[in-house]
Write a protein that holds these residues in place. Sequence first.
Motif, short mmCIF file in Angstrom:
data_model
loop_
_atom_site.label_atom_id
_atom_site.label_comp_id
_atom_site.label_asym_id
_atom_site.label_seq_id
_atom_site.Cartn_x
_atom_site.Cartn_y
_atom_site.Cartn_z
N ILE A 230 6.15 -3.26 0.19
CA ILE A 230 5.83 -1.83 0.19
C ILE A 230 4.72 -1.54 -0.80
O ILE A 230 3.76 -0.83 -0.49
N VAL A 231 4.82 -2.10 -2.01
CA VAL A 231 3.80 -1.85 -3.03
C VAL A 231 2.45 -2.39 -2.57
O VAL A 231 1.42 -1.73 -2.71
N SER A 232 2.45 -3.59 -1.99
CA SER A 232 1.20 -4.18 -1.51
C SER A 232 0.57 -3.34 -0.41
O SER A 232 -0.64 -3.05 -0.43
N LYS A 233 1.37 -2.91 0.54
CA LYS A 233 0.85 -2.11 1.65
C LYS A 233 0.39 -0.74 1.16
O LYS A 233 -0.60 -0.18 1.66
N PHE A 234 1.08 -0.19 0.19
CA PHE A 234 0.68 1.11 -0.37
C PHE A 234 -0.70 0.99 -1.01
O PHE A 234 -1.58 1.84 -0.78
N LEU A 235 -0.91 -0.05 -1.81
CA LEU A 235 -2.21 -0.25 -2.45
C LEU A 235 -3.30 -0.51 -1.41
O LEU A 235 -4.44 -0.04 -1.55
N ALA A 236 -2.96 -1.26 -0.36
CA ALA A 236 -3.93 -1.53 0.70
C ALA A 236 -4.38 -0.23 1.36
O ALA A 236 -5.57 -0.06 1.69
N ALA A 237 -3.45 0.70 1.56
CA ALA A 237 -3.80 1.99 2.15
C ALA A 237 -4.72 2.79 1.23
O ALA A 237 -5.66 3.45 1.69
N LEU A 238 -4.47 2.72 -0.08
CA LEU A 238 -5.33 3.43 -1.03
C LEU A 238 -6.74 2.84 -1.03
O LEU A 238 -7.73 3.57 -1.12
N ILE A 239 -6.83 1.53 -0.94
CA ILE A 239 -8.14 0.87 -0.90
C ILE A 239 -8.91 1.31 0.34
O ILE A 239 -10.12 1.59 0.27
N GLU A 240 -8.22 1.39 1.47
CA GLU A 240 -8.89 1.85 2.69
C GLU A 240 -9.31 3.31 2.55
O GLU A 240 -10.39 3.71 3.00
N ALA A 241 -8.47 4.12 1.92
CA ALA A 241 -8.81 5.53 1.69
C ALA A 241 -10.05 5.64 0.80
O ALA A 241 -10.92 6.50 1.04
N GLU A 242 -10.13 4.80 -0.20
CA GLU A 242 -11.29 4.80 -1.09
C GLU A 242 -12.59 4.56 -0.31
O GLU A 242 -13.58 5.28 -0.48
N GLY A 243 -12.58 3.54 0.55
CA GLY A 243 -13.76 3.24 1.35
C GLY A 243 -14.12 4.37 2.29
O GLY A 243 -15.30 4.71 2.45
N TRP A 244 -13.10 4.97 2.91
CA TRP A 244 -13.34 6.07 3.85
C TRP A 244 -13.93 7.27 3.11
O TRP A 244 -14.86 7.92 3.62
N MET A 245 -13.41 7.57 1.93
CA MET A 245 -13.90 8.72 1.17
C MET A 245 -15.36 8.55 0.77
O MET A 245 -16.13 9.51 0.76
#
Length: 333
Positions: A230-245
Motif C-alpha cells: 500500500i505504501v509503495s503504491k501510494f508513493l507511486a501515485a504521488l510520483i505520477e501526480a507530480e509528473g502530471w502537474m
Amino acid sequence: MRTKTALRMVSFAISACAGILNPACQAAAEEVLKARLAQNLAPISALAIVAKANGLFGKQGLDISVSNFTSGKQCLDTVMGGGADIATTAEAPVTAAAMAQQPIAFVAGMEYSDLKTMTAAAAAIRTKADLRGKRIGFTAGTGSEVYTSALLKAAGLTAKDVTLVNLRPQEMLPALAAGSIDAFDTWEPHLANAKKALGEGAVLLDTKGLYSETFNIVVTRPYLEANPAIVSKFLAALIEAEGWMKSHPDEAIDIVAAASGMKRDELAPIWSDYVYRVRLDDKLLETLKTHAAWRLETGNHPPGAGMPDFSKVIVAAPLKALDPARVTLSANP
C-alpha cells in the motif's frame, strides 16, 4: 459461424485481461487495497489531491478514503490514534512524535513552501521590527510555531516583546477581522482567504525565505511493516501526480483550488511558491534536525527527550525501490 465468432471474442477478452494484450486490465483485476488518508486540505497537499482527483490511486489498485483536516498535526494525531493509516504532515508534528518515541515512519517528502505573516492594515506593521508589542496568532505544535520563533529572532525580538495567541488556522481570519489579533503566521489557503475577505484591510508582511515548511508522508512503523504494498503504491501515485502537474499546471491549479475552497485567481499567483517533488534529501533531514534542535532549545519537548535518531524515523526503502534517484541523502539520518 456466429458461435465461433463469439468464442473468439470471449477468448480475446480473456487474453487481454490476463495481461497478454492489456496489462492495465490485469492490474484492474487485482485485489483493491484500501487505506485511509488524513489530509491537510490545502495546496501543500496538492500531490495527494491531484492523485485522488485524477484516479491515480485507483490506477495503482488502491481505494483511498480521505479525511480532511486544517493542520498536519491533526493528521498525524489521527494516524497515531488509529483513525487513519497515512498522514500528510509537516516537520513539527514529526519531531514531536519522534521525541515522544512514537513508532512513526517518514517515507517521503512531497512539498515545501514558505510560511507567511498576514497583518491588519490598521496595525501599521511594515517591517518585522514593527511586530513589537503586537498580538500575533500562531498554531502551537505546527510549523507555524517554529516560523513564529524564527520571525521574532529575525526581528530582534523575543516572545516577551509580543503577545502570542494560540489559534487554529481557521480561527485566524475571524480574529484578525475582529481586532483580537494584529497579525497571524500560517500557510495557505488561510492567507489568501484573509486577503479575499478583508481586501486592503489585510497586508502581507515581507518574510520571504525566512522559513520553509516541508510537507510529508508519514505512517506508523507497524502499518508499514504490515502493508508495504500500500505504501509503495501510494508513493507511486504521488510520483505520477507530480509528473502530471508539471505537464498540466493550469489543470492542476483548477483541481487544487476547487478542492481547497480557493478561487483560481487567488491560487494561480502563488502557485510557484510551492515546490512539489516526492523525495528524501538532505534538505528534509536538515529541516527535521533544525526543528528538533529548536524543540530542545525552547523546552518544547517531552521530559528527558534528546535529539532523535532520524535513522529510526526516515524509512527510505519504499521510495528507493520505486526510483533510487529520488533518495539523495548524503549520509545516514
